[in-house]
Motif scaffolding. Sequence first.
Motif, PDB file in Angstrom:
ATOM      1  N   GLU A 219       4.778  13.470   5.586  1.00 19.64           N
ATOM      2  CA  GLU A 219       4.428  12.333   6.436  1.00 19.64           C
ATOM      3  C   GLU A 219       4.485  11.015   5.673  1.00 19.64           C
ATOM      4  O   GLU A 219       4.842   9.969   6.223  1.00 19.64           O
ATOM      5  CB  GLU A 219       3.045  12.557   7.035  1.00 19.64           C
ATOM      6  N   ILE A 220       4.140  11.067   4.391  1.00 19.54           N
ATOM      7  CA  ILE A 220       4.187   9.858   3.566  1.00 19.54           C
ATOM      8  C   ILE A 220       5.598   9.290   3.542  1.00 19.54           C
ATOM      9  O   ILE A 220       5.810   8.092   3.734  1.00 19.54           O
ATOM     10  CB  ILE A 220       3.739  10.179   2.123  1.00 19.54           C
ATOM     11  N   GLN A 221       6.581  10.160   3.288  1.00 20.09           N
ATOM     12  CA  GLN A 221       7.947   9.673   3.179  1.00 20.09           C
ATOM     13  C   GLN A 221       8.410   9.033   4.485  1.00 20.09           C
ATOM     14  O   GLN A 221       9.113   8.029   4.483  1.00 20.09           O
ATOM     15  CB  GLN A 221       8.877  10.824   2.789  1.00 20.09           C
ATOM     16  N   LEU A 222       7.979   9.613   5.594  1.00 22.48           N
ATOM     17  CA  LEU A 222       8.329   9.045   6.884  1.00 22.48           C
ATOM     18  C   LEU A 222       7.723   7.660   7.054  1.00 22.48           C
ATOM     19  O   LEU A 222       8.393   6.715   7.474  1.00 22.48           O
ATOM     20  CB  LEU A 222       7.851   9.968   8.006  1.00 22.48           C
ATOM     21  N   VAL A 223       6.452   7.505   6.685  1.00 22.23           N
ATOM     22  CA  VAL A 223       5.779   6.206   6.798  1.00 22.23           C
ATOM     23  C   VAL A 223       6.454   5.180   5.899  1.00 22.23           C
ATOM     24  O   VAL A 223       6.755   4.046   6.313  1.00 22.23           O
ATOM     25  CB  VAL A 223       4.285   6.335   6.433  1.00 22.23           C
ATOM     26  N   LEU A 224       6.716   5.571   4.651  1.00 17.88           N
ATOM     27  CA  LEU A 224       7.280   4.623   3.694  1.00 17.88           C
ATOM     28  C   LEU A 224       8.666   4.141   4.128  1.00 17.88           C
ATOM     29  O   LEU A 224       8.997   2.960   3.969  1.00 17.88           O
ATOM     30  CB  LEU A 224       7.369   5.262   2.307  1.00 17.88           C
ATOM     31  N   GLU A 225       9.468   5.041   4.659  1.00 26.24           N
ATOM     32  CA  GLU A 225      10.826   4.637   5.026  1.00 26.24           C
ATOM     33  C   GLU A 225      10.850   3.783   6.285  1.00 26.24           C
ATOM     34  O   GLU A 225      11.855   3.140   6.581  1.00 26.24           O
ATOM     35  CB  GLU A 225      11.702   5.877   5.167  1.00 26.24           C
ATOM     36  N   GLN A 226       9.741   3.776   7.034  1.00 22.46           N
ATOM     37  CA  GLN A 226       9.633   2.843   8.155  1.00 22.46           C
ATOM     38  C   GLN A 226       9.156   1.470   7.693  1.00 22.46           C
ATOM     39  O   GLN A 226       9.469   0.457   8.299  1.00 22.46           O
ATOM     40  CB  GLN A 226       8.659   3.390   9.202  1.00 22.46           C
ATOM     41  N   VAL A 227       8.378   1.429   6.598  1.00 20.73           N
ATOM     42  CA  VAL A 227       7.802   0.180   6.107  1.00 20.73           C
ATOM     43  C   VAL A 227       8.717  -0.509   5.101  1.00 20.73           C
ATOM     44  O   VAL A 227       8.828  -1.742   5.075  1.00 20.73           O
ATOM     45  CB  VAL A 227       6.423   0.452   5.468  1.00 20.73           C
ATOM     46  N   LEU A 228       9.409   0.283   4.279  1.00 23.90           N
ATOM     47  CA  LEU A 228      10.166  -0.270   3.166  1.00 23.90           C
ATOM     48  C   LEU A 228      11.672  -0.213   3.423  1.00 23.90           C
ATOM     49  O   LEU A 228      12.152   0.668   4.141  1.00 23.90           O
ATOM     50  CB  LEU A 228       9.853   0.522   1.885  1.00 23.90           C
ATOM     51  N   PRO A 229      12.425  -1.119   2.812  1.00 20.31           N
ATOM     52  CA  PRO A 229      13.886  -1.057   2.926  1.00 20.31           C
ATOM     53  C   PRO A 229      14.442   0.125   2.133  1.00 20.31           C
ATOM     54  O   PRO A 229      13.764   0.701   1.288  1.00 20.31           O
ATOM     55  CB  PRO A 229      14.332  -2.393   2.324  1.00 20.31           C
ATOM     56  N   ALA A 230      15.679   0.459   2.411  1.00 20.82           N
ATOM     57  CA  ALA A 230      16.323   1.587   1.732  1.00 20.82           C
ATOM     58  C   ALA A 230      16.312   1.397   0.223  1.00 20.82           C
ATOM     59  O   ALA A 230      16.549   0.297  -0.283  1.00 20.82           O
ATOM     60  CB  ALA A 230      17.764   1.737   2.234  1.00 20.82           C
ATOM     61  N   ASN A 231      16.017   2.491  -0.499  1.00 23.75           N
ATOM     62  CA  ASN A 231      16.018   2.514  -1.962  1.00 23.75           C
ATOM     63  C   ASN A 231      15.032   1.531  -2.587  1.00 23.75           C
ATOM     64  O   ASN A 231      15.206   1.115  -3.740  1.00 23.75           O
ATOM     65  CB  ASN A 231      17.427   2.258  -2.513  1.00 23.75           C
ATOM     66  N   HIS A 232      13.997   1.139  -1.838  1.00 24.31           N
ATOM     67  CA  HIS A 232      12.946   0.332  -2.447  1.00 24.31           C
ATOM     68  C   HIS A 232      12.276   1.157  -3.545  1.00 24.31           C
ATOM     69  O   HIS A 232      12.061   2.362  -3.384  1.00 24.31           O
ATOM     70  CB  HIS A 232      11.923  -0.080  -1.388  1.00 24.31           C
TER      71      HIS A 232
ATOM     72  N   PRO B 230       0.790  -1.241   0.000  1.00 25.14           N
ATOM     73  CA  PRO B 230       0.000   0.000   0.000  1.00 25.14           C
ATOM     74  C   PRO B 230       0.819   1.285   0.000  1.00 25.14           C
ATOM     75  O   PRO B 230       0.260   2.361   0.183  1.00 25.14           O
ATOM     76  CB  PRO B 230      -0.810  -0.108   1.315  1.00 25.14           C
ATOM     77  N   ALA B 231       2.125   1.188  -0.195  1.00 26.34           N
ATOM     78  CA  ALA B 231       2.976   2.375  -0.081  1.00 26.34           C
ATOM     79  C   ALA B 231       2.460   3.535  -0.918  1.00 26.34           C
ATOM     80  O   ALA B 231       2.410   4.678  -0.461  1.00 26.34           O
ATOM     81  CB  ALA B 231       4.406   2.023  -0.496  1.00 26.34           C
ATOM     82  N   ASN B 232       2.060   3.264  -2.153  1.00 23.96           N
ATOM     83  CA  ASN B 232       1.665   4.368  -3.029  1.00 23.96           C
ATOM     84  C   ASN B 232       0.259   4.865  -2.768  1.00 23.96           C
ATOM     85  O   ASN B 232      -0.146   5.886  -3.321  1.00 23.96           O
ATOM     86  CB  ASN B 232       1.810   3.965  -4.498  1.00 23.96           C
ATOM     87  N   PHE B 233      -0.532   4.149  -1.939  1.00 22.04           N
ATOM     88  CA  PHE B 233      -1.811   4.734  -1.525  1.00 22.04           C
ATOM     89  C   PHE B 233      -1.544   6.093  -0.892  1.00 22.04           C
ATOM     90  O   PHE B 233      -2.265   7.061  -1.109  1.00 22.04           O
ATOM     91  CB  PHE B 233      -2.510   3.871  -0.464  1.00 22.04           C
ATOM     92  N   PHE B 234      -0.494   6.139  -0.064  1.00 23.19           N
ATOM     93  CA  PHE B 234      -0.149   7.359   0.652  1.00 23.19           C
ATOM     94  C   PHE B 234       0.285   8.452  -0.332  1.00 23.19           C
ATOM     95  O   PHE B 234      -0.121   9.609  -0.210  1.00 23.19           O
ATOM     96  CB  PHE B 234       0.967   7.080   1.649  1.00 23.19           C
TER      97      PHE B 234
ATOM     98  N   ARG C 141      16.304  13.756  -8.845  1.00 23.27           N
ATOM     99  CA  ARG C 141      17.393  12.877  -9.295  1.00 23.27           C
ATOM    100  C   ARG C 141      17.436  11.607  -8.449  1.00 23.27           C
ATOM    101  O   ARG C 141      17.715  10.523  -8.967  1.00 23.27           O
ATOM    102  CB  ARG C 141      18.727  13.617  -9.240  1.00 23.27           C
ATOM    103  N   ARG C 142      17.160  11.739  -7.165  1.00 23.98           N
ATOM    104  CA  ARG C 142      17.154  10.558  -6.310  1.00 23.98           C
ATOM    105  C   ARG C 142      16.029   9.601  -6.724  1.00 23.98           C
ATOM    106  O   ARG C 142      16.222   8.386  -6.796  1.00 23.98           O
ATOM    107  CB  ARG C 142      16.982  10.990  -4.854  1.00 23.98           C
ATOM    108  N   ALA C 143      14.843  10.148  -6.996  1.00 18.53           N
ATOM    109  CA  ALA C 143      13.720   9.310  -7.436  1.00 18.53           C
ATOM    110  C   ALA C 143      14.051   8.611  -8.748  1.00 18.53           C
ATOM    111  O   ALA C 143      13.785   7.407  -8.915  1.00 18.53           O
ATOM    112  CB  ALA C 143      12.464  10.167  -7.598  1.00 18.53           C
ATOM    113  N   LEU C 144      14.637   9.349  -9.679  1.00 15.16           N
ATOM    114  CA  LEU C 144      14.976   8.777 -10.988  1.00 15.16           C
ATOM    115  C   LEU C 144      16.035   7.689 -10.848  1.00 15.16           C
ATOM    116  O   LEU C 144      15.931   6.625 -11.480  1.00 15.16           O
ATOM    117  CB  LEU C 144      15.470   9.890 -11.913  1.00 15.16           C
TER     118      LEU C 144
ATOM    119  N   LEU D 270       9.571   3.807  -3.029  1.00 12.19           N
ATOM    120  CA  LEU D 270       9.942   5.119  -2.509  1.00 12.19           C
ATOM    121  C   LEU D 270      10.061   6.147  -3.631  1.00 12.19           C
ATOM    122  O   LEU D 270       9.862   7.334  -3.410  1.00 12.19           O
ATOM    123  CB  LEU D 270      11.274   5.033  -1.761  1.00 12.19           C
ATOM    124  N   ALA D 271      10.397   5.684  -4.825  1.00  7.62           N
ATOM    125  CA  ALA D 271      10.607   6.609  -5.939  1.00  7.62           C
ATOM    126  C   ALA D 271       9.343   7.399  -6.255  1.00  7.62           C
ATOM    127  O   ALA D 271       9.402   8.579  -6.600  1.00  7.62           O
ATOM    128  CB  ALA D 271      11.077   5.849  -7.173  1.00  7.62           C
ATOM    129  N   SER D 272       8.182   6.747  -6.143  1.00  2.00           N
ATOM    130  CA  SER D 272       6.931   7.424  -6.465  1.00  2.00           C
ATOM    131  C   SER D 272       6.704   8.625  -5.564  1.00  2.00           C
ATOM    132  O   SER D 272       6.388   9.722  -6.029  1.00  2.00           O
ATOM    133  CB  SER D 272       5.758   6.439  -6.335  1.00  2.00           C
TER     134      SER D 272
END
Length: 960
Positions: free
Chosen positions: A227-240, A201-205, A268-271, A243-245
């Motif tokens: 807040e989304i980025q904070l939630v995602l980085e707690q749920v997902l591993p680094a550079n998953h 559900p990461a991209n729901f946020f 650039r980080r997202a790309l 996270l790019a979305s």
Amino acid sequence: MSVRSLAMLGLAAATLHTAPLRAWPPEEQQNQELLAMRKAADALDEASDPAAYRAEWIRILEFARTLYPEGSPELAQIEGEQVVSDYYQGDVRGALARTARAAAVLETAGKDWENEWIDQLNAMVVFSMALGQHGDALEPARKILAWRLANDAAEPNTRLATAYSNYAHANFEFGNYDRAIELSRTAIATSRLIDPMPPEPANFFANLGVYLAAAGRLDEAIDEAREIQLVLEQVLPANHPFLASNLNLLAVTLADLGRLDEAENTSRRALDIAVARFGEAPGAIHYMTTLADILLRRGKAEEARALASVASEKLRAAVGEGENRALLAREVHARALVALGERDAGLAELAAVAQLRADKLPPFHRDRLTGAERLAELALSAGNVELALESQAEAQRLRAETFPPAAIATAAGDARLAALEARSGNAADGAARARAAAAVLDQRLAELQITGSQRSGRDREIRAGYRWALDAAVTAGDQQLAFILAQAAIEGAAGQAMRDAALRGQVDDPVVAELLRARQDAGVELQAALDRQLRLAGRGASVEDRLTAQAWRESLEQKLEQTNAAVLAVLPDAFTGEPATRLTLAQAQAALAPDEVLMLVASGEARTTVFAVTREAVAVDALETGSRDLAAMVARLREGLTPDAVRGGAGFDLGLSRQLHAMLFGGEAGLLAAGKARMLVAANGALSALPFAVLAGAGGTDLKTADWLVRRHALVTLPSVSSLAEKVRSQEPRRLASFVAVGAPLLGTEASGGVQAFRSANLARQVRDLPALPMSGTELTRIGEALAVGSQTILTGLDATEAALRTEQVSRADVLAFATHGLLAGELEGLDEPALAVTPTADDDGLLTAAEIMRLRLDSEWILLSACNTAAGSGVDASGLAGLARAFLYAGGRNLLASHWAVRDDAAAALSIGTMQRYGQGADPAEALRQAMLAMIDGEGGPGGSAQPLLWAPFVFIGR
């Protein structure tokens, strides 16, 4: 299992969900083996490695074909699993064809297979939207959600959350923003009930932030992005890759706030994350479009054109010419062509994109609306007013069906339409529409100020609307309306800071004044907290740091709410807002002295308006030069105002200086200003970052003999035109009682070989690495001698600390002077805002930041900032005076001497001493600075009498 697609259009995404494991008869050993293979495949992260995921399911399908006949639902369901990797690897059409085949088999397989059939319908919804076939997605998405609610809602699960999210996205594509927001929030709430919450559900946020921004609810969108980025980085591993979305969304948000440096880094980080995992899949390539758009906004048109061209070609090949992402890439490419001077080609390209959208997209789709508006702006820049008016009218027609009349986007769009109506010959209607649009913008701006929710960059759309309304008023010849709107167009953070300080000064009751200060401080602190959260999210800071920042922000929100209520209880009209402080032409003229002229320069997207106002007359020039071209000219001129340029022999471009002077002063406004000794300058955009002293007339042959503007006028920089009414220049002898100076901090070693240090970071990365400033101590002593006041305190060396600045003695100083290093955000490691360097101690880091300055309680007639870049912008706001100058105005400084670029130690000392000596002898402050500058140019003072503007021109007098 469930998986998420990459972001569509670099922003939102639908969700792909495939079937769970389905057990076959346990007595069959082969089926047990198949079940084990499926479990192993199910454990793979298809988003992280779609190729491996695809290979595993191909192997499973080959084995399953030894067990089941072709056309069986078992094989159809297993084949349907491969659509995930098809999609992630860019074969969207292949994924749609595969899932259609699987759905056809499963639909007729009976009730036992209905759940799997719904899964495939869900996949078809995702792929249809990815291909821009939104008409094929809305009703199926509704049916899927209804089925899930009826059959699969006994407890929270990812399938149900996915159905909510996909139906939200389908509604979003049809412009049903409120419904999309409601459904998205439900999808998120459902996901949060799943324990543990899966990564899918990461991209729901991320989607929710997109929907809020599209609906014009930017405040909420900004909060979601953080807040989304904070939630995602707690749920997902680094550079998953998920996270790019959200990083892409964050980059777009940062760009919309004008924070283009941070936006580029985040983009650039997202790309990088997306390309590393998905190669040249459409989702990853689309992030290239986002980066191209940001580069274009930064003035890097050639790089933007190259990126957008590649993205356009690859996306058109992968998903088709009419797909949303391909069209957006073509649009950015078209805008880059126009920026590079290929206006006809760019306009033709953009018109073709607009037609494709009109033929393909539903009414009120956001891309139709924004595309029509961009076409209007480019058509105007190419001189095609008829096409511009037609396109903007279409954008407003579409917007009226989605946004309320009081929305900022609606009012700003109406202001643009007003400008085009006036330019097309309908001046009366254009002026009337501009006046109505400005009234709505005034209301929205006042609401932001009253509630304390105005943020850095939040009012950018409002200011753009004012600039278009100004364009309409100027075309219609309505000078009175144009003057009011010009003030609104140029207002910035420094003007707000000056108004805050003035409001405190108007309160007689000290208890109420202190309450008002507490409320203002709470708003400033909250803005700083919000800015910090954005920076931390963009750079990928640790979760611990982000949680700390979030807790800090939440406490400040409560503090602001409490202080706001307390102030309004005793001062119900305390926050009447900026609109109430704007001056009419008559009021401005009455506030001017006989020898003064007000030069108000407002640059907009398509036009720059120059006002000259004296006691006796008013002149207005409309220049057909927009802010982008003006910014490019200023940037080129400032390239010659750096130490490297002078050392390399390039030097200052006197010809370009003359060109800018002729542009701004070559009309009626310049003629009116010519006879006045004192010029008050109020400007916005790039011109707010340029001291007008470096503009030269046609006379003279070199830098020493040039007809600099400062030869004819004493120049005063106004943070706000309203400050004319706040302080009338006193002609009485000055009565100064106390002087406090801070400088010569204990830092690094002196520059070697007699080289004079610049009062900036240069190559240092830590405070203690900054070079010593041997001239600064003597400079402060001589300034004190020039003022000849009774009480003098000079704090140098071990005494020049942050703690010393928080004393009552400093608060009461009539004149406060600094001679030290001025630092921009990012110049030292960990420095997120402008600062002045002082001596580090065990308790303080030696950096007096803008936020710390704003907490000081000052009552100073004069503040001298003999340091680098003290009139420059902040990391948040690049406009002039938005950094240290704004901080000192807010803290209580009434007049400032500040610098626009790096100043050399000896030159800074010569200018500040020369200015204060003349001031102490009775000269007007601006005139004292003018004379000190001329002495340096003419070789009568300063280091070798250098005529290089780098040395003599950085300082400006800010005040009245």
